[in-house]
Design an enzyme around this catalytic site. Structure first.
Site, PDB file in Angstrom:
ATOM      1  N   SER B 146       0.846  -1.197   0.000  1.00 15.42           N
ATOM      2  CA  SER B 146       0.000   0.000   0.000  1.00 15.42           C
ATOM      3  C   SER B 146       0.888   1.258   0.000  1.00 15.42           C
ATOM      4  O   SER B 146       1.658   1.450  -0.946  1.00 15.42           O
ATOM      5  CB  SER B 146      -0.961  -0.059   1.193  1.00 15.42           C
ATOM      6  OG  SER B 146      -1.991   0.885   1.040  1.00 15.42           O
ATOM      7  N   ASP B 221     -10.243  -5.704  -2.584  1.00 17.62           N
ATOM      8  CA  ASP B 221      -9.591  -4.637  -1.816  1.00 17.62           C
ATOM      9  C   ASP B 221     -10.464  -3.387  -1.910  1.00 17.62           C
ATOM     10  O   ASP B 221     -10.681  -2.860  -3.002  1.00 17.62           O
ATOM     11  CB  ASP B 221      -8.209  -4.404  -2.433  1.00 17.62           C
ATOM     12  CG  ASP B 221      -7.367  -3.405  -1.681  1.00 17.62           C
ATOM     13  OD1 ASP B 221      -7.934  -2.442  -1.120  1.00 17.62           O
ATOM     14  OD2 ASP B 221      -6.135  -3.580  -1.674  1.00 17.62           O
ATOM     15  N   HIS B 254      -7.344  -6.007   1.495  1.00 18.69           N
ATOM     16  CA  HIS B 254      -6.136  -5.166   1.637  1.00 18.69           C
ATOM     17  C   HIS B 254      -5.300  -5.563   2.864  1.00 18.69           C
ATOM     18  O   HIS B 254      -4.319  -4.899   3.172  1.00 18.69           O
ATOM     19  CB  HIS B 254      -6.580  -3.702   1.766  1.00 18.69           C
ATOM     20  CG  HIS B 254      -5.525  -2.685   1.479  1.00 18.69           C
ATOM     21  ND1 HIS B 254      -4.934  -2.529   0.239  1.00 18.69           N
ATOM     22  CD2 HIS B 254      -4.920  -1.754   2.268  1.00 18.69           C
ATOM     23  CE1 HIS B 254      -4.045  -1.552   0.276  1.00 18.69           C
ATOM     24  NE2 HIS B 254      -4.007  -1.069   1.498  1.00 18.69           N
TER      25      HIS B 254
END
Lengths: 276, 276
Positions: B146, B221, B254
């Site tokens: 991320s 996600d 995620h």
């Protein structure tokens, strides 16, 4: 049963669930990993009982069990270690009360109102797992760490027909002989017969049997000499003819770094005994 | 450098360390896993940059990297994501300030006094790793998740000779085009040239090159469409002739359940490129 969270992991589903427990009179949270599987298939179940201070989350975060469970097709269930909630009596210590249920049904006030982890882990939660997950309850095994190793050993010794395998990481093997076992005095009072039913070494001495046991123990574990004393289990197994594999692991401590290192070994050992 | 903790894990040593950083002007904590190795041997180093809200601890607890690092003989370094401490300016939000340093050297007050994560991760910490661990700094690679995927991609694109491999889990690939990238506006002000040097897609558009990239991205996600937008990276790589392997992973979110599932794949990919 309420779903707290689910996430795809290693091809399967790691879930966290909550339900109102009749055994403890509280809400209880647990985690279940279900590998990818064919529609309608039922999978064997590995129970993991956690140690002092833990919830379901410690092994769920740090146990590194999902890859091996996915590989072998094993459901992995991780209960909490005590009742929780503002109403539940507790003390300001980490080895008694919340996080330290010792997998017994307390008989002594004020603990007896809530601390009924034996009934919860051996009765209520298995029934829920059987009803809510694709679990083949004819193929169960059990493992645990420290206080949870104690729980796994005593549960298996008292249910020899239920579990096809039992193993432990750094278990408390003889609570009636070590300081941590003082919790049993407070949960169960002066009833030595009851305490011996929650002591793996005493159970073996008193005639309980499993065919074999697998135990890993780190030799850098700071609790080894005073609290864990695996030699007591070795002596009891030798006298009883139980096939104990006790592996002393050089340099390993009592943490999840130790558990996660040998988790895949244990799961492979369980899987070999859980095949249909 | 102070040792916060060490534990044996998967045959090696998982450590957590703290030092007074000149880059950030604060104490900084990081983790390093060093596999078992021959005396005097130097091992390749994999850098792992973490995402929003994380410290070193998230991947250290949940990343499931140690088994693969032990197998391949890789040192694994996990820095924090921002300066820490009561003196460090912050705001009550999770995508800016503490836990959200975005791997830049801030130029705007009050952030510029402490938020110097670019200098820290690309300069100060590598020097410390080289001096304090058995690290072969001629064999480094980098990965991240991320915001940390953003950090890994930009760091590799700006140091093409330093890293033999770069990969990412669900990276922010174009911060100047997505809401999370608003952090760059506040750390770096109106200097679009500076912001483009901290944007992987912009760096590629502006001529930065790596030979190849590996990216895994879950299609469940919740940040995919608005914040992550891997299609922008795919377009930039296609135009630039960069060999991008972008794997959309069905059903993954995620979280570290996603990361841990594919961590061993990434480490094998890095290891193949880090062999002496």
């Amino acid at each position: 049963m309420e779903t707290v969270s689910t996430a795809k992991a290693h091809g399967g589903t790691q879930g966290v669930y909550r339900h109102a427990s009749t055994a403890t009179g509280t809400d209880m949270t647990f985690s279940v990993y279900v590998p990818d599987h064919a529609p309608g298939a039922k999978l064997p179940v590995v129970w993991y009982l956690s140690g002092l201070t833990c919830t379901h989350a410690n092994v769920t975060d740090k146990g590194e069990y999902r890859r091996a469970c996915a590989e072998h097709g094993l459901i992995f269930v991780a209960p909490d270690t005590s009742p929780r909630g503002d109403d539940v009596p507790d003390e300001d210590r980490w080895d008694f009360g919340k996080g330290a249920g010792f997998y017994v049904d307390a008989t002594q006030a004020p603990w007896s109102a809530y601390y009924r982890m034996w009934s919860y882990v051996t009765g209520e939660l298995p029934a829920l797992i059987a009803s809510a997950f694709p679990a083949d309850m004819a193929r169960q095994s059990i493992m645990g760490h420290s206080m949870g190793g104690h729980g796994a050993l005593t549960t298996a010794l008292r249910h020899p027909d239920r579990f096809r395998a039992v193993s432990a990481f750094a278990p408390i093997v003889a609570p009636t002989q070590v300081p941590w076992g003082g919790a049993l005095d407070r949960y169960l009072g002066d009833d030595m017969a009851a305490k011996r039913r929650h002591d793996a070494v005493a159970l073996i001495e008193d005639g309980a049997r499993v065919k074999e046991l697998l135990v890993d123990q780190g030799d850098a574990d700071s609790f080894l000499a005073e609290q864990l004393r695996p030699e007591l289990l070795a002596e009891a197994c030798a006298a009883a003819g139980i096939d104990l594999t006790l592996r002393m692991r050089s340099g390993y401590d009592h943490s999840y770094h130790f558990i996660s290192t040998f988790m895949a070994d244990h799961l492979a050992w369980h899987a070999a005994r859980l095949r249909a």
